[in-house]
Scaffold this active site. Sequence first.
Site, PDB file in Angstrom:
ATOM      1  N   HIS A  73      22.881  11.933 -12.939  1.00 48.38           N
ATOM      2  CA  HIS A  73      23.617  10.824 -13.562  1.00 48.38           C
ATOM      3  C   HIS A  73      22.759   9.567 -13.713  1.00 48.38           C
ATOM      4  O   HIS A  73      23.143   8.637 -14.417  1.00 48.38           O
ATOM      5  CB  HIS A  73      24.895  10.509 -12.778  1.00 48.38           C
ATOM      6  CG  HIS A  73      24.685   9.826 -11.470  1.00 48.38           C
ATOM      7  ND1 HIS A  73      24.589  10.497 -10.270  1.00 48.38           N
ATOM      8  CD2 HIS A  73      24.570   8.518 -11.167  1.00 48.38           C
ATOM      9  CE1 HIS A  73      24.421   9.632  -9.294  1.00 48.38           C
ATOM     10  NE2 HIS A  73      24.408   8.411  -9.802  1.00 48.38           N
ATOM     11  N   ASP A 121      24.075  17.696  -9.716  1.00 52.83           N
ATOM     12  CA  ASP A 121      23.702  16.340 -10.121  1.00 52.83           C
ATOM     13  C   ASP A 121      22.258  16.027  -9.734  1.00 52.83           C
ATOM     14  O   ASP A 121      21.994  15.182  -8.880  1.00 52.83           O
ATOM     15  CB  ASP A 121      24.672  15.338  -9.490  1.00 52.83           C
ATOM     16  CG  ASP A 121      24.457  13.914  -9.966  1.00 52.83           C
ATOM     17  OD1 ASP A 121      23.703  13.724 -10.947  1.00 52.83           O
ATOM     18  OD2 ASP A 121      25.035  12.995  -9.357  1.00 52.83           O
ATOM     19  N   SER A 212      21.754   5.965  -5.632  1.00 49.41           N
ATOM     20  CA  SER A 212      21.835   7.242  -6.329  1.00 49.41           C
ATOM     21  C   SER A 212      20.449   7.834  -6.568  1.00 49.41           C
ATOM     22  O   SER A 212      19.497   7.117  -6.892  1.00 49.41           O
ATOM     23  CB  SER A 212      22.526   7.062  -7.677  1.00 49.41           C
ATOM     24  OG  SER A 212      23.892   6.784  -7.519  1.00 49.41           O
TER      25      SER A 212
END
Length: 257
Positions: A73, A121, A212
Amino acid sequence: MSLRILAFVLLLLACLAGYCLAQDLDDGASPRIVGGTRAIAGQFPHQISLRRINRFVCGGSILSTSYVLTAGHCVKSGNNVTPASQLNIRAGTLLLSGGGVRVNVAQVVVHPQYRNSAGHDVAVLRLASTLQFSSLIKAISLASSDPPDNALVDISGWGAIYHNGPVSDHLLYTQVRNLARDTCKQNYYSHLSDTTMCLLHEANKGACHGDSGGPATYGGNLVGVASFVLGGCGRAAPDGYERISVLRQWIRQTAKL
């Protein structure tokens, strides 16, 4: 009008006029990842920061002199993958604002099963030029199995130090616990993906926006990639990290390890 009310009105007018300055980076008074500790030089030599058009977006880990790993992402939104020409990484420094080396990205490969939701992811980035390894820049090995249930795992990054807060200019880390998958499904996340592990922490700790793509490590190996948080940052709930043990084959093949 009382003097207190008058002072408030004057302060409000000054802010509206643009004279109140926002602080973009942590000033060091209470460094957190959330709830983190400042890393020391060489402690996480695999850690990189990822930038898009020279703006910090995510963390990542060095796989080899030519490849790094981050979250899917971080480089894909909807059906759109960020062009490699817009991306670069910084390695070999504890600071977000400077130091180390900057290297452009030449290719972006997102896991083909990533669909902008939990699971798969991860993305592998090929660098335009090779990294020169040193005590501050090193690759990290990929774990072949998950940490034991309840084991302490290190997570690190430059992400926000509280929900909707500023990012940290200094690399921070904290320890979280690997929560048994069945327990995580039962108590927190019933639709937990097979590729995702739950790393549990107490309130005012854990990963946050900007972390992230960053690493979760155990026993000197990379065991997870930061993917999502449940609710707001620092909530007493597990963070979702993609499992290297499950995604290892694809990562190795894509990064030519």
